[in-house]
Structures are given as C-alpha cells and as structure tokens.
Design a protein around this motif. Structure first.
Motif, PDB file in Angstrom:
ATOM      1  N   MET A   1       2.747   7.846 -35.794  1.00 41.35           N
ATOM      2  CA  MET A   1       2.253   8.888 -34.847  1.00 41.35           C
ATOM      3  C   MET A   1       0.874   8.839 -34.923  1.00 41.35           C
ATOM      4  N   ALA A   2       0.169   8.885 -33.946  1.00 40.20           N
ATOM      5  CA  ALA A   2      -1.357   8.903 -33.497  1.00 40.20           C
ATOM      6  C   ALA A   2      -2.011   9.898 -34.707  1.00 40.20           C
ATOM      7  N   SER A   3      -2.902   9.236 -35.314  1.00 43.75           N
ATOM      8  CA  SER A   3      -3.448   9.840 -36.619  1.00 43.75           C
ATOM      9  C   SER A   3      -4.373  10.975 -36.171  1.00 43.75           C
ATOM     10  N   ASP A   4      -4.812  10.874 -34.769  1.00 40.06           N
ATOM     11  CA  ASP A   4      -5.834  11.917 -34.511  1.00 40.06           C
ATOM     12  C   ASP A   4      -5.314  13.028 -33.917  1.00 40.06           C
ATOM     13  N   LEU A   5      -3.886  13.280 -33.959  1.00 37.91           N
ATOM     14  CA  LEU A   5      -3.268  14.370 -33.497  1.00 37.91           C
ATOM     15  C   LEU A   5      -2.959  15.139 -34.783  1.00 37.91           C
ATOM     16  N   ALA A   6      -3.470  16.581 -34.623  1.00 31.30           N
ATOM     17  CA  ALA A   6      -3.318  17.585 -35.644  1.00 31.30           C
ATOM     18  C   ALA A   6      -1.961  18.085 -35.559  1.00 31.30           C
ATOM     19  N   VAL A   7      -1.393  18.330 -34.265  1.00 32.04           N
ATOM     20  CA  VAL A   7      -0.224  19.038 -34.052  1.00 32.04           C
ATOM     21  C   VAL A   7       0.764  18.159 -32.978  1.00 32.04           C
ATOM     22  N   GLN A   8       1.753  17.664 -33.274  1.00 31.04           N
ATOM     23  CA  GLN A   8       2.543  16.883 -32.259  1.00 31.04           C
ATOM     24  C   GLN A   8       4.131  17.639 -32.263  1.00 31.04           C
ATOM     25  N   VAL A   9       4.170  17.930 -30.752  1.00 33.83           N
ATOM     26  CA  VAL A   9       5.470  18.640 -30.807  1.00 33.83           C
ATOM     27  C   VAL A   9       6.089  17.613 -29.509  1.00 33.83           C
ATOM     28  N   GLU A  10       7.469  17.755 -29.827  1.00 31.87           N
ATOM     29  CA  GLU A  10       8.348  17.016 -28.868  1.00 31.87           C
ATOM     30  C   GLU A  10       9.586  17.763 -28.725  1.00 31.87           C
ATOM     31  N   GLY A  11       9.858  18.319 -27.207  1.00 33.71           N
ATOM     32  CA  GLY A  11      11.267  18.823 -26.987  1.00 33.71           C
ATOM     33  C   GLY A  11      11.673  19.827 -27.883  1.00 33.71           C
ATOM     34  N   LEU A  12      10.886  20.651 -28.313  1.00 29.30           N
ATOM     35  CA  LEU A  12      11.208  21.896 -29.195  1.00 29.30           C
ATOM     36  C   LEU A  12      12.049  22.949 -28.314  1.00 29.30           C
ATOM     37  N   HIS A  13      13.320  23.133 -28.933  1.00 28.73           N
ATOM     38  CA  HIS A  13      14.149  24.309 -28.629  1.00 28.73           C
ATOM     39  C   HIS A  13      14.389  25.037 -29.535  1.00 28.73           C
ATOM     40  N   LYS A  14      14.634  26.521 -28.965  1.00 33.44           N
ATOM     41  CA  LYS A  14      15.001  27.433 -29.877  1.00 33.44           C
ATOM     42  C   LYS A  14      15.505  28.716 -28.911  1.00 33.44           C
ATOM     43  N   ARG A  15      16.602  29.239 -29.335  1.00 33.36           N
ATOM     44  CA  ARG A  15      17.294  30.227 -28.766  1.00 33.36           C
ATOM     45  C   ARG A  15      17.696  31.401 -29.316  1.00 33.36           C
ATOM     46  N   TYR A  16      17.553  32.626 -28.855  1.00 38.11           N
ATOM     47  CA  TYR A  16      17.894  33.809 -29.476  1.00 38.11           C
ATOM     48  C   TYR A  16      19.199  34.138 -28.852  1.00 38.11           C
ATOM     49  N   GLY A  17      20.368  33.943 -29.091  1.00 42.74           N
ATOM     50  CA  GLY A  17      21.750  34.191 -28.584  1.00 42.74           C
ATOM     51  C   GLY A  17      21.844  33.320 -27.457  1.00 42.74           C
ATOM     52  N   GLU A  18      21.933  33.858 -26.177  1.00 44.29           N
ATOM     53  CA  GLU A  18      22.180  32.820 -24.967  1.00 44.29           C
ATOM     54  C   GLU A  18      20.703  32.540 -24.512  1.00 44.29           C
ATOM     55  N   LYS A  19      19.761  33.414 -24.821  1.00 44.48           N
ATOM     56  CA  LYS A  19      18.343  33.273 -24.059  1.00 44.48           C
ATOM     57  C   LYS A  19      17.387  32.229 -24.750  1.00 44.48           C
ATOM     58  N   PRO A  20      16.946  31.192 -24.109  1.00 46.60           N
ATOM     59  CA  PRO A  20      15.969  30.210 -24.757  1.00 46.60           C
ATOM     60  C   PRO A  20      14.665  30.838 -24.748  1.00 46.60           C
ATOM     61  N   ALA A  21      14.259  30.774 -25.915  1.00 40.27           N
ATOM     62  CA  ALA A  21      12.840  31.351 -26.078  1.00 40.27           C
ATOM     63  C   ALA A  21      11.876  30.091 -26.065  1.00 40.27           C
ATOM     64  N   LEU A  22      12.044  28.871 -26.343  1.00 40.50           N
ATOM     65  CA  LEU A  22      11.553  27.477 -26.479  1.00 40.50           C
ATOM     66  C   LEU A  22      12.660  26.883 -25.582  1.00 40.50           C
ATOM     67  N   ASP A  23      11.879  26.019 -24.844  1.00 42.22           N
ATOM     68  CA  ASP A  23      12.963  25.185 -23.691  1.00 42.22           C
ATOM     69  C   ASP A  23      12.727  23.971 -23.585  1.00 42.22           C
ATOM     70  N   GLY A  24      12.502  22.987 -24.592  1.00 43.49           N
ATOM     71  CA  GLY A  24      11.793  21.842 -24.252  1.00 43.49           C
ATOM     72  C   GLY A  24      10.056  21.889 -24.225  1.00 43.49           C
ATOM     73  N   PHE A  25       9.753  22.480 -25.547  1.00 46.79           N
ATOM     74  CA  PHE A  25       8.297  22.375 -25.453  1.00 46.79           C
ATOM     75  C   PHE A  25       7.554  21.571 -25.957  1.00 46.79           C
ATOM     76  N   ASP A  26       6.850  20.780 -25.405  1.00 48.72           N
ATOM     77  CA  ASP A  26       6.050  19.613 -25.875  1.00 48.72           C
ATOM     78  C   ASP A  26       4.299  20.026 -26.100  1.00 48.72           C
ATOM     79  N   LEU A  27       3.898  19.414 -26.958  1.00 48.51           N
ATOM     80  CA  LEU A  27       2.339  19.616 -27.269  1.00 48.51           C
ATOM     81  C   LEU A  27       1.655  18.827 -28.000  1.00 48.51           C
ATOM     82  N   ASP A  28       0.552  18.252 -27.733  1.00 47.75           N
ATOM     83  CA  ASP A  28      -0.250  17.395 -28.585  1.00 47.75           C
ATOM     84  C   ASP A  28      -1.625  18.117 -28.767  1.00 47.75           C
ATOM     85  N   VAL A  29      -1.928  18.399 -30.207  1.00 45.17           N
ATOM     86  CA  VAL A  29      -3.535  18.953 -30.208  1.00 45.17           C
ATOM     87  C   VAL A  29      -4.100  17.743 -31.028  1.00 45.17           C
TER      88      VAL A  29
END
Ligand SMILES: Nc1ncnc2c1ncn2[C@@H]1O[C@H](COP(=O)(O)OP(=O)(O)OP(=O)(O)O)[C@@H](O)[C@H]1O
Ligand SMILES: [Mg+2]
Lengths: 262, 314
Positions: B1-29
């Motif tokens: 991973m690139a060392s200058d990234l403090a947060v690195q997120v790829e394709g995060l998914h989270k669903r509550y029941g049927e309802k997705p709360a995170l649906d492919g969340f990407d983030l680089d900080v």
C-alpha cells in the motif's frame, strides 16, 4: 500482561462509578434511605397484618426478604448504567480504545457489587436497629450474606444482557414490569402454600424464594417451611439458581457485547 | 500500500437487512490532511466511520487505517485512532478533568502523566476554567471540545469526526472549527463527516460526496464547487408576469439554465463571479423595469449539490 491490564482498566472504570457517588452523594443517600424506608414501612405498617410462622417476631421474619428484594432491585441499577453508557456513546468510545471488552464488564460488575454491599450494610444496620438478629452464629450469618450477594452477582449478568439487547434506557419501565412481580411472587411476604396451586409453585421455584429461604435458615429467623422439594432444599437452590443464571447470562452478555459490531 | 495514505478503503459493503448502508464505498485519505465526507441524512457517513473505527464489521471490502486492516488487526488500529462520534461520548457526571484522566488511564498512561496530559488538553481547548465542573453543565460547544480532547489523549495518527458541529450554534461551531484547524497544523490526519458543504469547504483539503453508500463525486473543494456551479443568485420578482423576464436576465449571467419556482416567484441560477453577477443582474433588471422583491447571493444547498453530482455522475 493482558490480564493485568484488563484488571487495571476494570478498576479505572470502577473508580469512575465511585467518583459518581462522590459527585452525587445525595443519590447514594436517597438509595439507602429508600431501602431503610422499605424496612420501616413493611416492618411497622404491615407488621400486624401478617401471621408469622411459629409465632416469631415479624421483623425477624421480614428482614431476610427485604435484603433479597434489594438485591433483586439492583438489576435496575445495572440496566440503567449500561444503557446510559451505550446511549451516550461512552460504550463506543471504550470499544474504539485499545482496552479489553472484559475490562469494561469487570469494572461495571465491581462497581455494582460494591454498591450492593453498601446498600446491604445499611439495611443490616437498620434491621439491627429495629430488632432483627441472627441466631446461628457469625459464620452462618456470613454465609447468608454471601448467598444474598451471590444472587446479586447472578442478576448482574441478566441486567447487562438485557441492557445490551434492549439498548434503551426508556425500557426500564418494561423491566420493572418483569422485576416487581418477581419480588412479590415469592415467599418474601406471603407463604407460597397459601397461594393458588400453580402460583404457589411458581413462587416456590422463584430464585428469590430460594435465597430468602436459605437466608432465614442461616440467620435462624422464622420462615414458612413447606413440604415441597424446593422448600426443603433452599440452600442448595440458593446456590444452584445463581449458578444457572450466571451459566446462561454470562455467555449471553459476552455474545451481546460482541454483537454490538454487527 | 502507498505509505502516504492514512486511510485506504476499497469496495466496502455493509447492509442492514435488505438495505445497503455502504454499497461499494471507496476512499483514500492522504496522511496529514483533512478529508471531508459530505452526504445527506442516511448517506452512510456514520456507518463508514464506525467501520473504520473498528466499531462495526463490514460485510465485504477492505479498509486500512494507519496501515492496519480494521477487521484483522483492530487492536493496532485502536491504538492509532481517535473517534468523535455524532453524540458527545463523555461521562456527564464527572468533571472535564476527571473525564480526561479516566480516559488517559484507560490508554495506560501513568497517573501523573494522565493528569499532565489532561491539564494540557484542557488548556489547549479552552476548558481549563471548567475543568472541575460536571460535564452536564457544559454548553454544547464545550462538550464537543472535551470530546475532541478525549480523542486526542494518545495523539492519534488518524482522527474520525462524525458531524462534529451538528446541533451547535454558530459560536460552538467556530470553536470546534478552530480546534480542528489546530489539530491539522499538528499533522493529524482527520476524516470529517458533515452535511454542510461550507463546513467541508472551511476545513477539508479534499471532499468525497457520499450518497446511498457510495462516493458519487470527489475532489478539492474548488473543483467540486466549480463542478456544481459555485454560488447561486436568487431573484424574487414582485409580479408573476416578470418571472420569464427575470429568467432571461439570469440566463445571460449564469453558467447553467436558471431554475424557476412560480410558487415563490423565485428564479435561481449558479454564477461564477459572484459580485459581478450580482451588480450586473441589479443593473439589467432595473433597466428592463422588472420589479424585484429580493435578490441575494448564496451558497448552493446540499440538495443542489446532490442534484448536480448525480447529474454529473449519471
Ligand atoms: N443499526 C442500524 N440498523 C438498521 N439500519 C441502519 C442502522 N444504522 C444505520 N442504518 C441505515 O443505514 C443507512 C446509513 O445510515 P448512516 O447512519 O450511516 O447515515 P448517515 O450518513 O450517518 O446519516 P445522518 O446524517 O443521519 O447521520 C440509513 O439508511 C440508516 O437508516
Ligand atoms: Mg450519521
């Protein structure tokens, strides 16, 4: 090393509760006054209305039941403390910190047990003042206090589990609907043998009745006796019930805590 | 991973029941920056922060915080983060100092060190005078600042702030903003969620716009604002008959088709050079004899941002 930190962190969290007491001494005072009031109210107001088995002193009969009922009501304190922390996000802060989940629970448990010990001591003092005594020696009396605190300890896990599952400080009312009948549907005030059949059986099998029966025996205070198996084995049941409660609700509490991350 | 990234997120998914709360969340900080996570109610901001702070398990995807995987190395992550949740998570009964000392002890500082750190933080966040006062008597802004202080005891590498100014009055807001700016000057990486574009604009060097659990737009505040049209000019005419005339005037000054709302007799359009656009509009409207009830420059609302970003994205 990990265990040492868990204990140290647990103690830090206990200290927090002790500081709450220092910050709101009136709350402790009112809590104790409430217990004392119960003793006085039941001891003097209703004293004449109840036929004491064996013709003993009514307050001698009453006090072990009051001790145990107070332990039962401790459930509400545990519930309130845990839901308040969850509600305010304090639990989340603890969970996002590098401390063991067990430390949070150990801290809660220690604080609640200390609180119960204090309450019990106040009630005992009050009981002694109104003429209650133990008659089977200090060893048996300590055994009875041990059983009372054991019941409190077992209910602690029920309280933590309920709090983690219901997660709402407002649900305390619902909890009281559960707790109060448990307090009265017992051998504390009335002999289960005088209740309608199934109600009487329920009252005899109530964990509270077991602890109260055993405590009366160990203190040498008058009690109902009774011919059923449970009534004959109160001391055994006063250990078995709490053990069973812990065996069920301790693992459930741990699981509920882990499930917070679902 | 690139060392200058403090947060690195790829394709995060989270669903509550049927309802997705995170649906492919990407983030680089990038380390040492403030990153704004902007989104309306229910966009998934809190869910994202809770996953990153190890409070919540994602159903899928990968997230590294300060170089550690949040699901496989949560203990390492917890040693390096601070979290300020949507509601101030401090003990209400204890005083500010007792709170900080308690949390310091739980971070395994010695007794003396925990006290020193508490005093330092109280001083720094302007709470020294209220150190002994029970937190329930604090104002909203003070509470937030104490919450921030409690999150900074271990000098975390990454700080998560979930809507740190929601529910605060302007003064409380300014207090918190000042505190965040001071942090960044210290080199802390901050991931900040907010519903307010101007807050992200004030504090963040990069912004990700979150909607329905995924990032729909991102960039520096300037990039984002130019993409969504920057400021808006609103004109309210006195007579319904003048609506079309006013729209024609704004069309000549704006970068996009003006929106006309007959109910409030309002014409609204995004403009680039705000002052020039305003003076021109006043001049032309007067010259054409259009009676104006109100005319104002304003920042786009979040709704408008989302309208535009979903247009751009889709
Ligand atoms: N514990 C939960 N159980 C069920 N659904 C949830 C839960 N937590 C969040 N959600 C749902 O997931 C979605 C994302 O919620 P989240 O709290 O992350 O949004 P948010 O962007 O933080 O919103 P807000 O601005 O209101 O704080 C919402 O639709 C919400 O209803
Ligand atoms: Mg939220």
């Amino acid at each position: 090393m990990r265990l040492r930190w868990a204990l140290a962190d647990g103690w830090t969290i206990t200290l927090r509760d002790l500081k709450h007491w220092a910050a709101q001494p009136w709350q402790i005072v009112f809590g104790l006054l409430f217990s004392v009031m119960l003793v006085l109210m039941f001891g003097y107001l209703f004293g004449g209305a109840i036929e004491v088995p064996g013709g003993g002193d009514y307050r001698e009969f009453l006090l072990p039941g009051m001790f145990a009922t107070t332990m039962l009501f401790g459930l509400e304190a545990t519930y309130t403390a845990v839901t308040t922390d969850a509600d305010r996000g304090v639990t989340d802060r603890f969970r996002a910190m590098p401390i063991a989940g067990s430390a949070v629970v150990v801290g809660r448990a220690t604080a609640d047990m200390l609180n119960s010990l204090l309450t019990l001591a106040a009630m005992v003092a009050c009981g002694l003042a109104v003429g209650w005594r133990w008659h089977e020696g200090i060893g048996a009396a300590l055994g009875a206090f041990g059983l009372l605190l054991l019941l409190r300890f077992a209910l602690l896990w029920l309280g933590i589990w309920l709090a983690l599952v219901l997660r709402s400080p407002e649900a305390l009312m619902a909890l009281q609907v559960l707790v109060w009948p448990l307090g009265f549907l017992s051998n504390v005030y009335v002999s289960p043998e005088t209740m309608p059949g199934w109600l009487g059986a329920l009252a005899e099998w109530n964990p509270l009745s077991a602890t109260v029966g055993a405590a009366r025996e160990l203190f040498g205070n008058p009690g109902w006796g009774g011919d059923s198996w449970v009534a004959q084995h109160t001391t055994l049941m006063a250990v078995a019930w709490p053990a069973l409660l812990v065996a069920i609700f301790f693992p459930l509490s741990v699981r509920a805590y882990q499930r917070l991350s679902r | 991973m690139a060392s200058d990234l403090a947060v690195q997120v790829e394709g995060l998914h989270k669903r509550y029941g049927e309802k997705p709360a995170l649906d492919g969340f990407d983030l680089d900080v990038r380390a040492g920056t403030v990153h704004g996570l902007l989104g309306p109610n229910g966009a998934g901001k809190t869910t994202a922060v809770r996953v990153l702070a190890t409070l919540l398990r994602a159903d899928g995807g990968r997230a590294l915080v300060a170089g550690y995987d949040v699901s496989r190395q949560p203990a390492h992550v917890r040693e390096r983060i601070g979290l300020v949740g949507q509601h101030a998570a401090v003990d209400e009964v204890l005083g500010g100092r007792d709170n900080l000392v308690m949390f310091g002890r739980l971070f395994h500082l010695g007794k003396r060190e925990a006290g020193r750190r508490a005093d330092h933080l109280l001083e720094r966040f302007g709470l020294a005078d209220a150190a002994g006062k029970p937190v329930k008597r604090y104002s909203g802004g003070m509470r937030r600042r104490l919450d921030l202080a409690a999150s900074l005891i271990l000098r975390p590498a990454v700080l998560f702030l979930d809507e740190p100014t929601t529910g605060l009055d302007p003064r409380g807001r300014n207090e918190v903003w000042a505190a965040v700016r001071a942090l960044v000057a210290d080199g802390t990486t901050v991931l900040l969620t907010t519903q307010y574009l101007d807050e992200a604009d004030q504090l963040a060097s990069r912004i990700s716009v979150l909607d329905h659990g995924r990032v729909v737009a991102g960039g520096t505040p300037d990039e984002l604002k130019s993409r969504i049209g920057g400021d808006r000019l609103d004109v309210v005419v006195r007579a319904d008959a003048d609506l079309a005339g006013a729209a024609a005037v704004l069309k000549g000054l704006a970068d996009a088709e003006p929106e006309v709302d007959p109910d409030s007799r309002r014409v609204s359009a995004p403009v680039r050079d705000r002052v020039a656009a305003l003076t021109e509009a006043v001049r032309i409207l007067a010259a054409r004899g259009i009676a104006v009830e109100d005319i104002a420059l304003r920042r786009p609302t979040l709704d408008e941002v989302f309208l535009r970003t979903t247009e751009v994205a889709g």
